[in-house]
Scaffold this active site. Structure first.
Site, PDB file in Angstrom:
ATOM      1  N   HIS A   1       1.147  -1.508  -0.222  1.00  0.00           N
ATOM      2  CA  HIS A   1      -0.170   0.004  -0.235  1.00  0.00           C
ATOM      3  C   HIS A   1       0.902   1.255  -0.293  1.00  0.00           C
ATOM      4  O   HIS A   1       0.757   2.343  -0.581  1.00  0.00           O
ATOM      5  CB  HIS A   1      -1.080  -0.139   0.697  1.00  0.00           C
ATOM      6  CG  HIS A   1      -1.839  -0.785   1.550  1.00  0.00           C
ATOM      7  ND1 HIS A   1      -2.604  -1.908   2.083  1.00  0.00           N
ATOM      8  CD2 HIS A   1      -2.510  -2.130   0.186  1.00  0.00           C
ATOM      9  CE1 HIS A   1      -3.000  -3.137   2.274  1.00  0.00           C
ATOM     10  NE2 HIS A   1      -2.929  -3.612   0.734  1.00  0.00           N
TER      11      HIS A   1
ATOM     12  N   HIS B   1     -10.020  -1.898  -3.797  1.00  0.00           N
ATOM     13  CA  HIS B   1      -8.796  -1.528  -3.060  1.00  0.00           C
ATOM     14  C   HIS B   1      -7.873  -2.294  -3.884  1.00  0.00           C
ATOM     15  O   HIS B   1      -6.471  -3.047  -3.732  1.00  0.00           O
ATOM     16  CB  HIS B   1      -9.006  -2.708  -1.706  1.00  0.00           C
ATOM     17  CG  HIS B   1      -7.986  -3.030  -0.854  1.00  0.00           C
ATOM     18  ND1 HIS B   1      -7.011  -1.788  -0.806  1.00  0.00           N
ATOM     19  CD2 HIS B   1      -6.811  -3.997  -1.200  1.00  0.00           C
ATOM     20  CE1 HIS B   1      -5.792  -2.756   0.305  1.00  0.00           C
ATOM     21  NE2 HIS B   1      -5.866  -3.911  -0.268  1.00  0.00           N
TER      22      HIS B   1
ATOM     23  N   ASP C   1      -3.939  -2.129  -4.491  1.00  0.00           N
ATOM     24  CA  ASP C   1      -2.877  -3.090  -5.007  1.00  0.00           C
ATOM     25  C   ASP C   1      -2.121  -3.053  -5.629  1.00  0.00           C
ATOM     26  O   ASP C   1      -1.051  -3.242  -6.189  1.00  0.00           O
ATOM     27  CB  ASP C   1      -3.085  -4.192  -4.273  1.00  0.00           C
ATOM     28  CG  ASP C   1      -3.863  -4.895  -2.443  1.00  0.00           C
ATOM     29  OD1 ASP C   1      -3.688  -3.526  -2.222  1.00  0.00           O
ATOM     30  OD2 ASP C   1      -4.599  -6.064  -2.304  1.00  0.00           O
TER      31      ASP C   1
ATOM     32  N   HIS D   1      -1.484 -10.102  -5.531  1.00  0.00           N
ATOM     33  CA  HIS D   1      -0.053  -9.889  -5.449  1.00  0.00           C
ATOM     34  C   HIS D   1       0.775 -10.693  -6.362  1.00  0.00           C
ATOM     35  O   HIS D   1       1.441 -11.090  -6.715  1.00  0.00           O
ATOM     36  CB  HIS D   1       0.936 -10.081  -3.967  1.00  0.00           C
ATOM     37  CG  HIS D   1      -0.424  -8.963  -3.225  1.00  0.00           C
ATOM     38  ND1 HIS D   1       0.169  -7.602  -3.449  1.00  0.00           N
ATOM     39  CD2 HIS D   1      -0.791  -8.537  -2.033  1.00  0.00           C
ATOM     40  CE1 HIS D   1      -0.715  -6.996  -2.342  1.00  0.00           C
ATOM     41  NE2 HIS D   1      -1.284  -7.658  -1.496  1.00  0.00           N
TER      42      HIS D   1
END
Ligand code: ZN
Length: 311
Positions: free
Chosen positions: A81, A238, A242, A265
């Site tokens: 973040h 969100h 990411d 991720h």
């Protein structure tokens, strides 16, 4: 059009909890010379092994969060973040000092980091910013999840998620990253999780710092946070946040289109490896995107000079 690299004008500090360790961490963001990139520095280890550059190939673990490590196996976890905030603010160079192994989670979004960067202020440096321009489409897949980079004149981020949980369901978003886009549209979106998972993680000694203070927590289809959601589609935003942080581990802003479908991720990092290892897939350029002249940055002098809009 050439855009010059940027760093912080001043150093700025904050204190917070690491979501995995549950320990208090002190963090200072510091200016860095042009060409430095984003470098993390651990103050609680020997100085000669304390630095870890934030790059796709220093990523060591991708379970729950993004962790980077150096050759001495000194690690910093949960960088994603903060990396997104640097990308979204157009910061090319900074040193991040920490007295522990994890970036503080703050409220689970990038907004507190944007606030810190704004408070520290941003200055232009002497070297031109280098961009990575996508020349051909590259895709990474894992089951029915996909992450794709394709050529484009601007920097754009599109994301789609599909959950069986009705409260989340199918959500998609798409943003052309221009002045203020990251701050206004993405930075406040918090990470999310399910109560059952959180309890399970805690029983395994993980997510010790996880709470309603730093995540949206769902119990079944109910959002447990009293204040509710910050955006109606906060979940997918969100995931886009990411992706912005994950892609910044390329070491420079990427000119082109990113599309994530149920990606995370690990898959975003797999995409970067496939992309950057294919020399026909990209090139460096100091020519800024045509329209998004201040890619991801909210601090561009021409913005201040713009005429006010009158009714
Ligand atoms: Zn996240």
């Amino acid at each position: 059009m050439i855009i010059f690299q940027k760093t912080l004008r001043n150093s700025i500090s904050c204190t917070g909890v690491g979501v995995h360790s549950g320990n208090v961490v002190n963090m200072t963001l510091k200016p860095a010379a042009a060409g430095t990139g984003i470098v993390f520095r651990r103050l609680d280890v020997a100085p000669e092994v304390s630095e870890i550059p934030a790059l796709y190939n220093t990523v060591s673990e991708l379970v729950m969060c993004t962790t980077i490590a150096n050759a001495a196996n000194v690690k910093v976890a949960t960088i994603e973040h903060l990396m997104a905030a640097f990308s979204g603010s157009g910061i090319d160079n900074a040193i991040v000092e920490l007295d522990g192994p994890e970036v503080p989670v703050m409220d689970g979004s990038a907004a507190p980091f944007i606030f810190l960067i704004e408070c520290a202020d941003i200055i232009e440096q002497e070297l031109p910013r280098q961009y990575i321009k996508v020349l051909k489409e590259i895709e990474a897949r894992d089951g029915d999840a996909a992450a794709i980079l394709s050529p484009g004149d601007n920097v754009s981020i599109a994301f789609e998620i599909a959950f069986d949980n009705q409260r989340i369901g199918r959500q998609s978003c798409s943003f052309n990253m221009r002045n203020g886009t990251f701050k206004n549209e993405l930075s406040r979106a918090r990470t999310f999780g399910f109560l059952g998972e959180l309890e399970q993680l805690k029983s395994m000694g993980l997510a010790k710092g996880g709470s309603l203070e730093n995540a949206i927590v769902l119990s079944g289809e109910e959002v447990l946070n009293e204040e509710g959601l910050r955006y109606q589609d906060e979940f997918v935003r969100h995931k886009a946040l990411d992706a912005v942080g994950d892609l910044y581990l390329a070491g420079a802003p990427i000119i082109g289109q990113f599309h994530g479908y149920r990606s995370g991720h690990a898959l975003n990092n797999k995409l970067l490896h496939a992309f950057l290892s294919d020399e026909n897939a990209w090139c460096y350029t100091s020519e800024a995107p045509v329209r998004a002249s201040n890619v991801g940055g909210a601090y561009w002098p021409e913005q201040k000079a713009a005429a006010p809009i009158t009714a």
